[in-house]
Scaffold this active site. Structure first.
Site, mmCIF file in Angstrom:
data_model
loop_
_atom_site.group_PDB
_atom_site.id
_atom_site.type_symbol
_atom_site.label_atom_id
_atom_site.label_comp_id
_atom_site.label_asym_id
_atom_site.label_seq_id
_atom_site.Cartn_x
_atom_site.Cartn_y
_atom_site.Cartn_z
ATOM 1 N N TYR A 55 0.848 -1.196 0.000
ATOM 2 C CA TYR A 55 0.000 0.000 0.000
ATOM 3 C C TYR A 55 0.880 1.241 0.000
ATOM 4 O O TYR A 55 2.042 1.211 0.435
ATOM 5 C CB TYR A 55 -0.933 0.002 1.207
ATOM 6 N N GLU A 56 0.317 2.328 -0.469
ATOM 7 C CA GLU A 56 1.075 3.557 -0.731
ATOM 8 C C GLU A 56 1.771 4.132 0.501
ATOM 9 O O GLU A 56 2.767 4.845 0.387
ATOM 10 C CB GLU A 56 0.128 4.592 -1.332
ATOM 11 N N SER A 57 1.257 3.834 1.669
ATOM 12 C CA SER A 57 1.848 4.366 2.900
ATOM 13 C C SER A 57 3.181 3.733 3.236
ATOM 14 O O SER A 57 3.857 4.166 4.175
ATOM 15 C CB SER A 57 0.870 4.184 4.064
#
Length: 267
Positions: A55-57
């Site tokens: 995920y982008e985080s």
């Protein structure tokens, strides 16, 4: 009547499960929030237990028990193999060519897989401001392939998008290559009605498979461009009992957690 049809399922359940089937055990998948996240986690919980979800985080190898509300959801970090900084995520993992599948949604989509998640209407005087691109523009150009999920509507599937947030295949053909983008771009579109793949030459999305009970007419009635259908149309296999149970259990856990009624959480 198939097992899935005898159980009954919704168009959105069919879309999510059809999307999950496209993922393989050895994929490294950059996951968007919403329908892409649901599809990726159903794959992880069924036929692809070793899939790597990113995920982008910055969470790598995450295995959430519930679907995240956003990329900053603590569930992602709690269940990840590791968490890296966002610059490392993008520079080393994404731009380094280590992502096999980028899984995205869209507010607006055209027949060449160009995505708008920025604004509806004129940019300076919009009808609607959307959440924006986040990391999607980079995902769309740097992932080896892009899969897209969305529910069909004439408002969403349009002849011309209002804003280019994430570049698909531009005007079609070799437009990507002419811009120096060497990744494949959108190779699969899964809607609540059908499975689409790009034409080998024009790169226009073409319907390859209709979901159970869906007609050509219904697909065209919910699409803003003139739809092309494959010469031989398949029918998408209906969800199995295991696929439906996995998706519904995941959604039930998510609903309970987000309402604060999950075991061990206060109301």
């Amino acid at each position: 009547m198939s097992e899935g049809q005898s159980l009954g399922f919704t168009p959105n359940e069919m879309m999510t499960i059809a999307a999950s089937r496209a993922l393989k055990n050895d994929d490294v998948c950059f996951v968007g929030i919403g329908a892409p996240s649901a599809a990726c986690n159903v794959a992880r919980l069924t036929h692809a237990p070793d899939i790597t979800l990113i995920y982008e985080s910055g969470t790598i190898g995450t295995a959430p028990e519930v679907l995240p509300l956003s990329i900053g959801d603590g569930e992602l970090c709690d269940t990840a193999v590791t968490t890296v900084s966002v610059p490392e995520m993008f520079r080393y993992w994404l731009q380094g060519g280590r992502i096999s599948i980028g899984f995205l949604g869209a507010a607006q989509l055209d027949k060449f897989g160009n995505i708008n998640t920025t604004v509806i209407g004129d940019y300076l005087h919009p009808k609607t401001r959307l959440p924006g691109g986040g990391g999607a523009p980079e995902i769309a150009t740097s992932s080896k392939q892009i899969y897209i999920t969305m529910a069909q509507s004439k408002r969403g599937m349009v002849e011309k998008i209002d804003f280019f947030t994430s570049f698909g295949r531009g005007d079609g053909g070799d437009h990507r290559q002419r811009l120096g983008i060497d990744t494949a771009g959108p190779t699969l579109l899964i809607t609540d009605l059908a499975i689409w793949k790009p034409d080998p030459a024009s790169k226009e999305f073409t319907v390859m498979s209709l979901h159970p009970g869906v007609s050509r007419e219904k697909v065209q009635a919910t699409c803003g461009w003139t739809v092309k259908f494959a010469g031989r149309l398949d029918q998408t296999p209906a969800p199995t009992a295991l696929e439906l149970k996995t998706l519904r259990d995941l959604q039930a856990r998510t609903k309970a957690a987000h309402e604060g009624t999950a075991k061990g959480k206060s109301v």
